[in-house]
Design an enzyme around this catalytic site. Structure first.
Site, PDB file in Angstrom:
ATOM      1  N   TYR A  41       0.449  -1.445   0.039  1.00  0.00           N
ATOM      2  CA  TYR A  41       0.298   0.249   0.098  1.00  0.00           C
ATOM      3  C   TYR A  41       1.251   0.900   0.401  1.00  0.00           C
ATOM      4  O   TYR A  41       1.954   0.998  -0.705  1.00  0.00           O
ATOM      5  CB  TYR A  41      -0.983  -0.151   1.557  1.00  0.00           C
ATOM      6  CG  TYR A  41      -2.638   0.655   1.296  1.00  0.00           C
ATOM      7  CD1 TYR A  41      -2.770   1.745   0.062  1.00  0.00           C
ATOM      8  CD2 TYR A  41      -1.966   2.027   2.155  1.00  0.00           C
ATOM      9  CE1 TYR A  41      -4.015   2.244  -0.144  1.00  0.00           C
ATOM     10  CE2 TYR A  41      -3.450   2.837   2.402  1.00  0.00           C
ATOM     11  CZ  TYR A  41      -3.569   2.984   0.611  1.00  0.00           C
ATOM     12  OH  TYR A  41      -4.680   3.624   0.708  1.00  0.00           O
ATOM     13  N   LYS A  96     -19.574 -19.556 -11.524  1.00  0.00           N
ATOM     14  CA  LYS A  96     -18.835 -19.236 -12.646  1.00  0.00           C
ATOM     15  C   LYS A  96     -17.459 -19.012 -12.732  1.00  0.00           C
ATOM     16  O   LYS A  96     -16.535 -19.465 -12.880  1.00  0.00           O
ATOM     17  CB  LYS A  96     -19.736 -18.670 -13.349  1.00  0.00           C
ATOM     18  CG  LYS A  96     -20.710 -19.871 -14.275  1.00  0.00           C
ATOM     19  CD  LYS A  96     -21.725 -18.549 -14.677  1.00  0.00           C
ATOM     20  CE  LYS A  96     -22.971 -19.784 -15.634  1.00  0.00           C
ATOM     21  NZ  LYS A  96     -23.593 -19.084 -16.313  1.00  0.00           N
ATOM     22  N   GLU A 138     -22.567 -13.598 -19.121  1.00  0.00           N
ATOM     23  CA  GLU A 138     -23.871 -14.621 -18.898  1.00  0.00           C
ATOM     24  C   GLU A 138     -24.850 -14.410 -18.411  1.00  0.00           C
ATOM     25  O   GLU A 138     -25.480 -14.068 -17.836  1.00  0.00           O
ATOM     26  CB  GLU A 138     -22.422 -15.360 -17.783  1.00  0.00           C
ATOM     27  CG  GLU A 138     -21.419 -15.858 -17.450  1.00  0.00           C
ATOM     28  CD  GLU A 138     -21.027 -17.122 -19.019  1.00  0.00           C
ATOM     29  OE1 GLU A 138     -22.084 -17.888 -18.309  1.00  0.00           O
ATOM     30  OE2 GLU A 138     -20.463 -17.486 -19.156  1.00  0.00           O
ATOM     31  N   ASP A 139     -25.675 -15.343 -18.930  1.00  0.00           N
ATOM     32  CA  ASP A 139     -26.964 -15.735 -18.674  1.00  0.00           C
ATOM     33  C   ASP A 139     -27.554 -14.208 -19.313  1.00  0.00           C
ATOM     34  O   ASP A 139     -28.585 -13.897 -18.415  1.00  0.00           O
ATOM     35  CB  ASP A 139     -27.380 -16.222 -17.053  1.00  0.00           C
ATOM     36  CG  ASP A 139     -26.355 -17.445 -16.847  1.00  0.00           C
ATOM     37  OD1 ASP A 139     -26.415 -18.244 -17.494  1.00  0.00           O
ATOM     38  OD2 ASP A 139     -27.007 -17.865 -15.859  1.00  0.00           O
TER      39      ASP A 139
END
Length: 180
Positions: A41, A96, A138-139
């Site tokens: 960081y 997925k 997707e979908d």
């Protein structure tokens, strides 16, 4: 047999409740002390930020962009379940993403959009695309999925992947799979 009567449904519900989702984000390097923190960081990250800002093509090499895909859905055509919306699609997109990691060692972030408007989906994906090395749609119901994919391919400089018509059998056939 109706989906909700399958033998694995109780086990799946219990597992998901226990896990609180299937995806975790973990640092690629340990952050165990102040020296490691200063590299991961601040102040060390400033050097990487300036490098990437000055040479955007280096983002794939120095950031998550080179190994991360966004798995995006609006929930309008989920597996054999139909239009179940963004939150209904989230467990499937997590799954997925888990498949990307398991079978290709690619990090994937499930993103569900609370809109089914083509313009809003395209605009949102364009705005988040800089963080990702690829977009996996997707979908998302046809025919809008094809318009979304084409518009994103035209606008973005990263791969855009979507389920193809030949895959539609997957959604139909998956209803016939039995849980083991």
């Amino acid at each position: 047999m109706p989906l909700n009567e399958r033998g694995c449904f109780k086990e799946a519900i219990a597992l998901h409740k226990k896990l609180g989702g299937k995806i975790r984000i973990v640092p690629a390097a340990p952050v165990r002390n102040r020296a490691e923190l200063s590299l991961i960081y601040t102040p060390g990250v400033a050097a990487v930020s300036l490098l990437v800002a000055g040479a955007p093509e280096k983002a794939r090499e120095y950031t998550m962009k080179g190994r991360t895909v966004a798995v995006i859905s609006d929930g309008s055509a989920v597996l054999g379940l139909g239009n179940i919306g963004a939150l209904g699609a989230l467990p499937v997109m997590e799954g997925k993403a888990a498949l990307f990691k398991t079978f290709a060692d690619v990090d994937a972030v499930p993103i569900v959009l609370d809109t089914q408007n083509v313009d809003e989906i395209v605009e949102t994906v364009i705005r988040i695309a800089p963080a990702f090395g690829g977009i996996n749609l997707e979908d998302i119901a046809a025919p809008k999925c094809f318009e979304i994919e084409q518009r994103l391919i035209e606008k973005l400089d990263i791969p855009v992947m979507a389920r193809r018509p030949a895959w539609h059998c997957y959604g139909l056939c998956s209803r016939d799979f039995e849980c083991s």
